[in-house]
Design an enzyme around this catalytic site. Structure first.
Site, short mmCIF file in Angstrom:
data_model
loop_
_atom_site.label_atom_id
_atom_site.label_comp_id
_atom_site.label_asym_id
_atom_site.label_seq_id
_atom_site.Cartn_x
_atom_site.Cartn_y
_atom_site.Cartn_z
N ASP A 1 0.88 -1.25 0.12
CA ASP A 1 0.03 0.12 0.03
C ASP A 1 0.61 1.09 0.08
O ASP A 1 1.23 1.91 1.17
CB ASP A 1 -1.01 -0.14 1.21
CG ASP A 1 -1.83 1.28 1.33
OD1 ASP A 1 -2.60 1.48 2.43
OD2 ASP A 1 -2.10 1.61 0.00
N GLU B 1 -2.68 10.48 -0.67
CA GLU B 1 -3.86 9.77 -0.77
C GLU B 1 -4.37 9.13 0.69
O GLU B 1 -5.53 9.23 1.08
CB GLU B 1 -3.63 8.44 -1.56
CG GLU B 1 -5.11 7.59 -1.67
CD GLU B 1 -5.40 6.62 -0.60
OE1 GLU B 1 -4.42 6.31 0.20
OE2 GLU B 1 -6.33 5.82 -0.60
N GLU B 2 -3.32 9.04 1.37
CA GLU B 2 -3.68 8.29 2.84
C GLU B 2 -4.25 9.56 3.57
O GLU B 2 -4.74 9.10 4.69
CB GLU B 2 -2.41 7.93 3.53
CG GLU B 2 -1.63 6.70 2.75
CD GLU B 2 -2.60 5.48 2.88
OE1 GLU B 2 -3.79 5.43 3.49
OE2 GLU B 2 -2.10 4.40 2.33
N ASP C 1 -4.40 0.30 -6.51
CA ASP C 1 -4.09 0.62 -5.19
C ASP C 1 -4.25 -0.72 -4.44
O ASP C 1 -5.45 -1.10 -4.13
CB ASP C 1 -5.12 1.79 -4.78
CG ASP C 1 -4.75 1.95 -2.97
OD1 ASP C 1 -5.59 2.97 -2.70
OD2 ASP C 1 -3.99 1.58 -2.47
N HIS D 1 -1.30 -0.94 6.46
CA HIS D 1 -1.01 0.35 7.40
C HIS D 1 0.01 0.01 8.71
O HIS D 1 -0.19 0.63 9.72
CB HIS D 1 -2.20 1.26 7.70
CG HIS D 1 -2.95 1.79 6.77
ND1 HIS D 1 -4.16 2.61 6.62
CD2 HIS D 1 -2.73 1.74 5.31
CE1 HIS D 1 -4.45 3.03 5.56
NE2 HIS D 1 -3.64 2.81 4.65
N1 DTR Z 1 -7.58 3.47 0.86
C1 DTR Z 1 -6.85 2.39 0.43
C2 DTR Z 1 -6.80 0.90 0.82
C3 DTR Z 1 -8.28 0.51 0.29
C4 DTR Z 1 -9.50 0.18 0.84
N2 DTR Z 1 -10.41 -0.15 0.35
C5 DTR Z 1 -10.19 0.03 -1.01
C6 DTR Z 1 -10.73 -0.19 -2.17
C7 DTR Z 1 -10.22 0.17 -3.26
C8 DTR Z 1 -9.04 0.41 -3.23
C9 DTR Z 1 -8.20 0.54 -2.30
C10 DTR Z 1 -8.88 0.57 -1.04
C11 DTR Z 1 -5.70 2.89 1.06
O1 DTR Z 1 -5.26 2.66 2.28
O2 DTR Z 1 -4.45 3.20 0.46
ZN ZN Z 2 -3.50 2.89 2.67
ZN ZN Z 3 -3.39 2.61 -0.86
#
Ligand code: DTR
Ligand code: ZN
Ligand code: ZN
Length: 322
Positions: A142, A176-177, A205, A292
């Site tokens: 990630d 993004e985070e 992602d 994370h």
């Molecule tokens: N928000 C993203 C991880 C994430 C969680 N659900 C989804 C669905 C589709 C793509 C990404 C994600 C992160 O923590 O970067």
């Molecule tokens: Zn993330």
């Molecule tokens: Zn991510």
């Protein structure tokens, strides 16, 4: 592997060639009708994306984090070092790159945009991934995984000397985070006339989760089907991505009416027994137990998932853009 179909003019030429080849002299007994064997149609198939190359990028991102306080988070030195690494590869490969600055949480963030010269400027196909990690670790699944796959796909475009129908653009997002901050800043900076030129945005992602699922975004049916066709060709079942609304950078594009799609191998949710039946792995265990966390290192990757999804990214760019 879905092959790009012939354009209408090419088909016309092909038919024309067959028709001319099929003409006969008047008066003479008509010879048995034997149509000439048509020349093989010229189609363009996506190249295989080298897993070795993608993992080499992961190793670089890991080294960057190790040399910069253990992370690649927004506003920290490891993030800008990640931008410079990707930019260097793209500049050397002939892309036109630009770095877009923004501020979030009192710190400066950066988006990296890379355009492949050529293609119809009124038909933009974009692929992207967020380049930032959380502060707790190197962020290899990630989202070095998505960043590396998009980078290697862009480099494959360059190696192929591709002259696509559409204009290909690639993006690496900051923050993004913190809530899709970089991608939202990018889309907000586009005049509406420019947004209207986007045929689609493909988001990657978390595409190498160690206990992977194969999830396809279902936001745009054409893009969704493109990815499903690819996985069907591998004999790998897919599921619709249900966590995602608003959960990654595709949401910034979808919110302004741009068709979006993408791939995801799962985060903190646990894999069910039914999913183990189709994908293998471990039921009752998270798709990514290091989501994370500091253990999101180069050991936190499924090579099979990363390989398949990297190839799927290239397949979609060639199928939708060439
Ligand atoms: N928000 C993203 C991880 C994430 C969680 N659900 C989804 C669905 C589709 C793509 C990404 C994600 C992160 O923590 O970067
Ligand atoms: Zn993330
Ligand atoms: Zn991510």
């Amino acid at each position: 592997m879905k092959l790009a179909t012939l354009t209408a003019p090419a088909r016309a030429v092909l038919v024309g060639a067959l028709a001319i080849g099929g003409l006969f002299a008047a008066g003479a007994p008509a010879p048995a009708a034997t149509a000439p064997t048509p020349a093989p149609a010229k189609v363009l198939a996506a190249p295989d994306i080298s897993l070795t190359n993608v993992k080499a990028h992961l190793t670089q991102f890991s080294s960057i984090a190790a040399a910069n306080g253990g992370n690649r988070a927004h506003g920290r030195p490891g993030y800008l070092a990640s931008v410079n690494y990707v930019k260097g590869k793209l500049d050397a490969a002939g892309f036109t790159t630009s770095v877009q600055q923004f501020t979030s949480g009192g710190r400066t963030g950066y988006n990296l945009i890379a355009d492949w010269p050529g293609g119809d400027p009124n038909q933009i196909l974009m692929a992207g991934a967020h380049l930032d990690s959380v502060t707790t670790g190197a962020g290899i699944n990630d989202n070095a995984s998505g960043s590396a796959a998009v980078l290697e796909t862009a480099l494959a475009v360059s190696r192929a000397g591709l002259q696509p129908t559409k204009h290909l653009r690639f993006g690496w997002w900051g923050a993004e985070e913190l809530g899709l901050v970089g991608s939202r800043a990018y889309v907000s900076s586009l005049p509406s006339a420019e947004r209207a030129k986007f045929d689609g945005y493909l988001n990657f992602d978390m595409i190498g989760s160690p206990n992977p699922g194969y999830f396809v975004y279902d936001d745009d049916p054409t893009i969704e089907q493109t990815f499903k066709t690819y996985f069907a060709g591998l004999g790998v079942p897919t599921e619709i991505e249900t966590e995602g609304d608003g959960r990654s950078d595709h949401a910034s594009f979808k919110n302004v009416g741009i068709p979006v799609g993408g791939l995801f191998t799962g985060a903190g949710r646990t894999k069910t027994t039914a999913q183990v039946q189709k994908w293998g792995g471990t039921s009752g265990q998270a798709f990514d137990r290091c989501y994370h966390s500091s253990c999101d290192t180069t050991a936190n990757i499924s090579d099979t998932a990363l390989n398949r999804n990297s190839d799927a990214a290239a397949y979609a760019i060639w199928a939708l853009g060439v």
